[in-house]
Design an enzyme around this catalytic site. Sequence first.
Site, short mmCIF file in Angstrom:
data_model
loop_
_atom_site.label_atom_id
_atom_site.label_comp_id
_atom_site.label_asym_id
_atom_site.label_seq_id
_atom_site.Cartn_x
_atom_site.Cartn_y
_atom_site.Cartn_z
N ASP A 128 30.63 52.87 40.00
CA ASP A 128 32.04 52.82 40.40
C ASP A 128 32.93 52.44 39.21
OD1 ASP A 128 34.06 53.24 42.15
OD2 ASP A 128 33.80 51.39 43.29
N GLY A 173 38.98 44.47 47.07
CA GLY A 173 38.06 45.29 46.28
C GLY A 173 37.49 46.35 47.19
N LEU A 206 43.60 37.75 45.90
CA LEU A 206 43.93 38.47 44.66
C LEU A 206 44.02 39.96 44.93
CD1 LEU A 206 41.52 36.77 42.11
CD2 LEU A 206 44.00 36.64 42.10
N GLY A 207 43.26 40.42 45.91
CA GLY A 207 43.31 41.84 46.21
C GLY A 207 42.17 42.25 47.10
#
Length: 678
Positions: A476, A354, A351-352
């Site tokens: 964050d 992080g 998905l990506g």
Amino acid sequence: MPNSPIFFTLLLSLFLSASAQQDEFVYIGFSGDADGGGSNMSLNDVAEIENSGILRLTNETSRLIGHAFYPAALRFRNATTGVAFSFSTTFAFAIVPEYPKLGGHGLAFTIAPTKELPGALPSQYLGLMNASDVGNATNHVFAVEFDTVQDFEFDDVNDNHVGVDVNSLVSYPTASAAYYGNDGVKKDLNLKGGYTIQAWVDYDGAEKVLNVTLSPFSTKPSTPLLSFQVDLSPVLLDDMFVGFSASTGLLASTHYLFGWSFKMKGACRSLELSSLPSLPQPKKKNVTLTVAISVTTFVLLIAAAAATAYLFYWIKNADVIEAWELNCGPHRFAYEELKRATEGFRDQQLLGFGGFGKVYKGTLPGSRVEVAVKRVSHESRQGIREFLAEIASVGRLRHRNLVQLRGWCRRRGDLFLVYDYMPNGSLDKFLFRDDSLGQRPRPVLSWPQRFRILRGVASALLYLHEEWEHVVIHRDVKASNVLLDAEFNPRLGDFGLAKLHDHGANPSTTRAVGTLGYLAPELTRTGKATTSSDVYAFGTLVLEVVCGRRPVEPKALPEELVLVDWVWERWTSGRWADVVDHRLGDDYDREEAVVAIKVGLWCSHPSAAARPGTREVVRYLDRGDAAEVPPLAGPPEEYDAGESNGGFDDFVHSYLASSEKISKGSAALGQEASRTCV
Ligand SMILES: *[C@@H]1O[C@H](CO)[C@@H](O)[C@H](O)[C@H]1NC(C)=O
Ligand SMILES: *[C@@H]1O[C@H](CO)[C@@H](O)[C@H](O)[C@H]1NC(C)=O
Ligand SMILES: *[C@@H]1O[C@H](CO)[C@@H](O)[C@H](O)[C@H]1NC(C)=O
Ligand SMILES: *[C@@H]1O[C@H](CO)[C@@H](O)[C@H](O)[C@H]1NC(C)=O
Ligand SMILES: *[C@@H]1O[C@H](CO)[C@@H](O)[C@H](O)[C@H]1NC(C)=O
Ligand SMILES: *[C@@H]1O[C@H](CO)[C@@H](O)[C@H](O)[C@H]1NC(C)=O
Ligand SMILES: *[C@@H]1O[C@H](CO)[C@@H](O)[C@H](O)[C@H]1NC(C)=O
């Protein structure tokens, strides 16, 4: 022969059975035997009747709902006067948690307009309602909850409580589970102790008094645990269904029901616990002990052999799962399960990336639930242990605007965190056009969507900062950590992970961790994250959402390069409308936009002391009234590049500092930014 006694008996029993159908019933076990029990209960979702006649509402799988209702609706109110009738009920249940001491979630005696409770959610919602209808008087749901998880969202007193829920999950009144002995002394009860507990719920329609009584024995204590004044007439409808609802969450328990007796307008028949079915594997230590003593050494030998086997088994397993890991709150997944869910961590499932590792999409085998699995590589064993302690507490965080952690898994140096999958991805994908990545164009978020996202994120931050048992600093907050569910509700993710990074780092080189543009100036000096540095990052996020721009926009004109400076400049010159995302045109609420800009600028103040508190931020966003936000005292001097300490210089330097920690693309951006600025 009309005069024969048989005729009268027949008539009487006919009459009795007719009224019994409407107003009174007893289930001694639920297997449908002749003895008053019946298998006609309406079961929903995962509820099942076992062969032994025990009704099992849920098993030990996460996020289940089980409903079991009496099949026919009962008349609960006088249709003419609208006044609720008295009723009385008793039932016997047991809650067996997957891990001792960790319940998940609970069981509720329920009176509701339907047997299905459509739209209801598991976990803290107990299968009774959902986040949007909690507290709504149109629910017409009355429940007595036996809850084994403490949800701060609903002000639960502890993780072992009984409460009365009227159209809501915020119980009133509520008390820690206990009962009164014959001597009138209050004794604690452990709802998730795995043993049978009997409960009585009695409502007096004339006096409008509701009593809830508990006991581990058949005899009803004379003092109820809860006794209070409540009028159920407006809560109930004329005809209602009565039954039980149970749910599991991240952690799961099996919820059992052994017998149930109910009567409208009178005292229900009592239940004898000894005549009810008992649990599949009764853990009766006393029995084992008696047998062991009375039966000879032969049994002792077998027991010894079993114990040795168990010890070997334990030792064998001990180096796979260490004891402290078992104490770690949320569900521990098996590595194989996650491997299957993500098809062996295939690239197609990615998905990506992080901040701390790759994120894969997965489908849990069995339940087919979609999840996001984050793989965090980590070397330091000490770090992992501390981090898991953190996960254990983070796993208990529950808020509708936080991404829910479902569980975790550890394998060698890798830590896997399993979250709810968010179908619409992260907020940054909707805010900024990133032509370079060749992504499919996303629709422009409307103003109401944007403002709702800001409110949601603020409320999640308030929960972390002030409403939970400890102060949790997110560290964050940024657009890519705000995920959107199917309805575009925001969910803040990745909390606690920044700390893992701290743990791993060599203490002498520990530096502020965070993301370019979101780092509060003081953070780069002190390295100490505070709620105020979260507020700073939130301020940046607010401005991004309003303007549809990154905190530093390299492609913009030089005077527009640093977002906060540009917004300040336009705000002070009264041309604030220039900064609102052009893609919205005129289609936005001007009042709300002014509130957002003011709050965004205020939060972005370089001096921590000058920033608002999280609660204030939530209040101003919720009210949406620009006049209520105090006037801003002009652009802080620190923003004018100059000699001042901790000002703009630090702001720029923080880009440089953080650029070493972030991906190449952003680092280039950081350097470009500082080159242009300095
Ligand atoms: C359900 O079963 C019980 C016992 O078998 C019986 O008393 C009751 O009338 C039944 N209810 C309905 C609506 O069929
Ligand atoms: C629990 O129930 C669900 C739904 O009925 C089922 O899919 C699952 O296999 C069950 N789990 C266990 C451990 O029995
Ligand atoms: C409902 O209330 C009315 C008026 O008090 C009374 O006459 C009637 O008997 C009641 N009905 C039932 C079913 O109790
Ligand atoms: C919440 O439950 C109600 C019914 O009680 C339902 O109409 C509504 O669609 C549900 N909302 C969501 C978001 O599921
Ligand atoms: C309560 O629910 C009804 C029906 O679902 C809905 O029309 C109403 O807006 C809700 N009220 C609140 C305050 O959410
Ligand atoms: C509820 O409890 C109170 C106090 O023990 C008692 O006086 C009352 O009769 C009870 N009412 C019902 C309906 O059981
Ligand atoms: C958002 O998620 C929903 C549900 O998965 C989907 O139908 C919709 O197309 C998504 N919207 C966008 C813009 O991706």
